[in-house]
Design a protein around this motif. Structure first.
Motif, PDB file in Angstrom:
ATOM      1  N   ASP A   1      -3.289  -2.726  -8.663  1.00 30.41           N
ATOM      2  CA  ASP A   1      -4.546  -3.459  -8.478  1.00 30.41           C
ATOM      3  C   ASP A   1      -5.662  -2.587  -7.916  1.00 30.41           C
ATOM      4  N   GLY A   2      -5.290  -1.456  -7.330  1.00 34.82           N
ATOM      5  CA  GLY A   2      -6.309  -0.586  -6.768  1.00 34.82           C
ATOM      6  C   GLY A   2      -5.799   0.825  -6.571  1.00 34.82           C
ATOM      7  N   PHE A   3      -6.721   1.775  -6.650  1.00 33.96           N
ATOM      8  CA  PHE A   3      -6.396   3.171  -6.364  1.00 33.96           C
ATOM      9  C   PHE A   3      -7.464   3.710  -5.424  1.00 33.96           C
ATOM     10  N   VAL A   4      -7.036   4.089  -4.216  1.00 32.74           N
ATOM     11  CA  VAL A   4      -7.954   4.646  -3.225  1.00 32.74           C
ATOM     12  C   VAL A   4      -7.601   6.110  -3.026  1.00 32.74           C
ATOM     13  N   LEU A   5      -8.561   6.960  -3.285  1.00 34.31           N
ATOM     14  CA  LEU A   5      -8.365   8.393  -3.116  1.00 34.31           C
ATOM     15  C   LEU A   5      -8.499   8.769  -1.645  1.00 34.31           C
ATOM     16  N   LYS A   6      -7.511   9.462  -1.116  1.00 31.97           N
ATOM     17  CA  LYS A   6      -7.586   9.930   0.270  1.00 31.97           C
ATOM     18  C   LYS A   6      -8.677  10.992   0.365  1.00 31.97           C
ATOM     19  N   SER A   7      -9.707  10.678   1.130  1.00 28.39           N
ATOM     20  CA  SER A   7     -10.857  11.572   1.239  1.00 28.39           C
ATOM     21  C   SER A   7     -11.594  11.265   2.536  1.00 28.39           C
ATOM     22  N   LEU A   8     -12.805  11.800   2.686  1.00 31.66           N
ATOM     23  CA  LEU A   8     -13.575  11.590   3.907  1.00 31.66           C
ATOM     24  C   LEU A   8     -13.929  10.121   4.117  1.00 31.66           C
TER      25      LEU A   8
ATOM     26  N   ILE B  15       0.884  -1.174   0.000  1.00 34.06           N
ATOM     27  CA  ILE B  15       0.000   0.000   0.000  1.00 34.06           C
ATOM     28  C   ILE B  15       0.915   1.214   0.000  1.00 34.06           C
ATOM     29  N   SER B  16       0.845   2.024  -1.044  1.00 28.93           N
ATOM     30  CA  SER B  16       1.802   3.116  -1.177  1.00 28.93           C
ATOM     31  C   SER B  16       1.153   4.449  -1.522  1.00 28.93           C
ATOM     32  N   ASP B  17       1.677   5.499  -0.912  1.00 35.65           N
ATOM     33  CA  ASP B  17       1.350   6.867  -1.312  1.00 35.65           C
ATOM     34  C   ASP B  17       2.147   7.174  -2.572  1.00 35.65           C
TER      35      ASP B  17
ATOM     36  N   GLU C 238     -13.149   2.803   2.088  1.00 36.31           N
ATOM     37  CA  GLU C 238     -12.813   2.409   0.717  1.00 36.31           C
ATOM     38  C   GLU C 238     -11.563   1.535   0.702  1.00 36.31           C
ATOM     39  N   LEU C 239     -10.606   1.849   1.570  1.00 31.61           N
ATOM     40  CA  LEU C 239      -9.394   1.038   1.640  1.00 31.61           C
ATOM     41  C   LEU C 239      -9.728  -0.385   2.089  1.00 31.61           C
ATOM     42  N   LYS C 240     -10.646  -0.506   3.043  1.00 31.22           N
ATOM     43  CA  LYS C 240     -11.090  -1.836   3.474  1.00 31.22           C
ATOM     44  C   LYS C 240     -11.733  -2.591   2.308  1.00 31.22           C
ATOM     45  N   LYS C 241     -12.593  -1.898   1.575  1.00 35.34           N
ATOM     46  CA  LYS C 241     -13.259  -2.527   0.424  1.00 35.34           C
ATOM     47  C   LYS C 241     -12.233  -2.964  -0.612  1.00 35.34           C
ATOM     48  N   ALA C 242     -11.239  -2.095  -0.851  1.00 34.53           N
ATOM     49  CA  ALA C 242     -10.208  -2.404  -1.847  1.00 34.53           C
ATOM     50  C   ALA C 242      -9.430  -3.654  -1.458  1.00 34.53           C
ATOM     51  N   ILE C 243      -9.023  -3.724  -0.196  1.00 31.09           N
ATOM     52  CA  ILE C 243      -8.249  -4.872   0.280  1.00 31.09           C
ATOM     53  C   ILE C 243      -9.075  -6.148   0.186  1.00 31.09           C
ATOM     54  N   ASN C 244     -10.331  -6.082   0.610  1.00 27.15           N
ATOM     55  CA  ASN C 244     -11.208  -7.258   0.536  1.00 27.15           C
ATOM     56  C   ASN C 244     -11.414  -7.727  -0.902  1.00 27.15           C
TER      57      ASN C 244
ATOM     58  N   GLN D  31       8.832  -8.024  -8.113  1.00 22.95           N
ATOM     59  CA  GLN D  31       7.924  -9.071  -7.632  1.00 22.95           C
ATOM     60  C   GLN D  31       6.605  -8.969  -8.405  1.00 22.95           C
ATOM     61  N   PRO D  32       6.544  -9.552  -9.583  1.00 23.69           N
ATOM     62  CA  PRO D  32       5.381  -9.384 -10.466  1.00 23.69           C
ATOM     63  C   PRO D  32       4.042  -9.794  -9.860  1.00 23.69           C
ATOM     64  N   ASP D  33       4.054 -10.734  -8.910  1.00 21.09           N
ATOM     65  CA  ASP D  33       2.784 -11.241  -8.384  1.00 21.09           C
ATOM     66  C   ASP D  33       2.272 -10.493  -7.162  1.00 21.09           C
ATOM     67  N   ILE D  34       3.017  -9.503  -6.667  1.00 24.63           N
ATOM     68  CA  ILE D  34       2.553  -8.768  -5.490  1.00 24.63           C
ATOM     69  C   ILE D  34       1.353  -7.896  -5.867  1.00 24.63           C
ATOM     70  N   LYS D  35       0.408  -7.762  -4.963  1.00 27.63           N
ATOM     71  CA  LYS D  35      -0.730  -6.868  -5.179  1.00 27.63           C
ATOM     72  C   LYS D  35      -0.334  -5.462  -4.709  1.00 27.63           C
ATOM     73  N   ILE D  36      -0.789  -4.458  -5.450  1.00 28.12           N
ATOM     74  CA  ILE D  36      -0.407  -3.070  -5.145  1.00 28.12           C
ATOM     75  C   ILE D  36      -1.651  -2.183  -5.104  1.00 28.12           C
ATOM     76  N   ILE D  37      -1.803  -1.460  -3.993  1.00 28.66           N
ATOM     77  CA  ILE D  37      -2.850  -0.445  -3.859  1.00 28.66           C
ATOM     78  C   ILE D  37      -2.176   0.902  -3.669  1.00 28.66           C
ATOM     79  N   VAL D  38      -2.512   1.858  -4.502  1.00 26.18           N
ATOM     80  CA  VAL D  38      -2.027   3.231  -4.322  1.00 26.18           C
ATOM     81  C   VAL D  38      -3.066   3.989  -3.514  1.00 26.18           C
ATOM     82  N   TYR D  39      -2.597   4.674  -2.474  1.00 24.74           N
ATOM     83  CA  TYR D  39      -3.474   5.407  -1.547  1.00 24.74           C
ATOM     84  C   TYR D  39      -2.985   6.847  -1.537  1.00 24.74           C
TER      85      TYR D  39
END
Length: 222
Positions: free
Chosen positions: A112-119, A57-59, A124-130, A85-93
């Protein structure tokens, strides 16, 4: 569900929020880094130990300290991690909301996912991870998903990036035009160059060419 997670985030409050999300999801094995170089080294070390991370999970933006980083921003980090590591999952936050940059992350780094920092970003991050842990689907925050689907009036092209790189290296506009002509790249006229740079300045809200180069460097475009 993911077993081992690494967080790349330099803001303490954000770090704590992400860690709480992981705890809520019963993910106990996680590490965090405030610097891209440090995160990359941890990921590489985990691979060597045969205990790789499942999720990054990266900014995108990181404040500089006294050290000159090898990996300057999150864009570079996710790209290098994907190659390592081609098989790692990546979420940008991130707070980034420019559609061309987000598209680039999905297309070039295959995030694999982009979560916008917001209210609502924690939920949303929980939903993305699930979602990402249980399927091959991608997650995009609702606030920006519609913007990504729209055809923008102006999109950054490969030629734009080449021109920006030349300008950043100190090459004059006249010299760039000659380079483009030599390569057979069109458009390569002075008026076309000026129009292209004018549109880029408007798009990035840059005051002048130097300001434009500074902005695109900070954003990791060049």
């Amino acid at each position: 569900m993911f077993k081992k997670v690494i967080i790349a985030e330099d803001i303490d409050a954000m770090n704590l929020g992400i860690q709480q999300v992981l705890k809520d999801l019963n993910i106990a094995d996680y590490q965090h880094s405030k610097f891209c170089d440090d995160a990359f080294l941890k990921i590489r070390a985990a691979i060597h130990k045969n205990e790789p991370f499942d999720l990054l999970i990266s900014d995108l933006s990181f404040k500089k300290d006294h050290r000159e980083p090898n990996i300057k921003n999150g864009d570079e980090l996710v790209q290098k991690v994907r190659e390592l590591q081609p098989d790692i999952k990546i979420i940008v936050y991130s707070v980034e909301d420019k559609s061309f940059r987000i598209k680039s992350l999905f297309e070039n780094a295959e995030i694999d996912g982009f979560v916008l920092k917001s209210l609502n970003s924690i939920e949303e991050l929980k939903k993305a991870i699930n979602l990402i842990s249980s399927s091959d689907k991608k997650f995009i925050s609702p606030e920006i998903s519609s913007a990504l689907q729209e055809k923008n009036n102006f999109e950054i092209e490969e030629l734009d990036i080449k021109i920006l790189k030349h300008l950043a290296d100190g090459t004059s506009q006249d010299e760039i035009i000659e380079i483009l002509k030599t390569l057979g790249t069109k458009p390569n006229s002075k008026s076309a160059m000026e129009k292209r740079l004018s549109r880029l300045k408007d798009f990035f809200k840059a005051n002048n060419t130097l300001h434009l180069i500074s902005i695109v460097k900070d954003m990791g475009i060049i």
